[in-house]
Design an enzyme around this catalytic site. Structure first.
Site, short mmCIF file in Angstrom:
data_model
loop_
_atom_site.label_atom_id
_atom_site.label_comp_id
_atom_site.label_asym_id
_atom_site.label_seq_id
_atom_site.Cartn_x
_atom_site.Cartn_y
_atom_site.Cartn_z
N HIS A 230 -18.44 -64.05 -86.19
CA HIS A 230 -19.25 -63.00 -86.83
C HIS A 230 -19.20 -63.15 -88.35
O HIS A 230 -20.23 -63.05 -89.03
CB HIS A 230 -18.70 -61.60 -86.50
N ARG B 223 -24.78 -68.49 -80.05
CA ARG B 223 -23.68 -69.43 -79.89
C ARG B 223 -24.09 -70.60 -79.01
O ARG B 223 -23.69 -71.73 -79.22
CB ARG B 223 -22.47 -68.75 -79.25
N LYS C 186 -20.71 -48.37 -73.07
CA LYS C 186 -19.90 -49.58 -73.07
C LYS C 186 -18.46 -49.21 -73.38
O LYS C 186 -18.18 -48.43 -74.28
CB LYS C 186 -20.44 -50.56 -74.13
#
Length: 161
Positions: A16, A89, A40
């Site tokens: 990040h 990624r 979440k």
């Protein structure tokens, strides 16, 4: 140009931070926006994630740390920002990120999403992996800054050292 880099950052990793660093060199202002998602299960509270990000990003004059809940398009409108940054990624990230980008575009025609490919040395790194390694007592200093490492160890020990 102002951009928003949204995420859960639970916790923030060197992956990040690399994206944020690169954005800070390319854009006038970077808003790192921590998602407050009640659906979440996060390890760190929104306030803890904000504090960890602020501590690790304090040297950046053009980076702001903020939190939001609800739709990203609404937050972007509120912040008068029309560009979102999303890190990729691996190819597996692309499908989900493309879907979200298209949904956001449908909801807000003027909202653009720019994808930034992570450096190869971070392409495997995720917050979930960091938490799992930490849970089993593995070395995480190569994945996160010291302040995050300490916070993770504290969480894993139930607040006891």
């Amino acid at each position: 140009m102002k951009v928003i880099y949204p995420g859960s950052f639970d916790p923030v990793t060197y992956g990040h931070l690399d994206i944020i660093d690169r954005c800070s060199k390319s854009f006038d202002k970077v808003i790192v926006a921590v998602l407050n998602n009640n659906y979440k299960k996060n390890m760190f509270s929104v306030e803890e994630r904000l504090n960890l990000l602020r501590e690790t990003l304090k040297e950046y004059d053009n980076v702001e740390v903020d939190a939001f809940s609800g739709l990203l398009v609404d937050y972007a409108n509120k912040r008068n920002c029309s560009t979102i940054i999303r890190g990729l990624r691996a190819i597996s990230d692309l499908e989900y990120e493309m879907q979200m980008s298209l949904v956001n575009k449908k909801l807000e025609e003027d909202l653009e999403t720019l994808f930034m490919v992570s450096r190869g040395k971070y392409s495997y790194l995720s917050s979930s992996i960091v938490k799992e390694v930490a849970m089993f007592g593995g070395k995480i200093s190569c994945f996160v800054p010291k302040v995050v490492e300490r916070a993770l160890k504290e969480k894993m020990n139930g607040g006891q050292d």
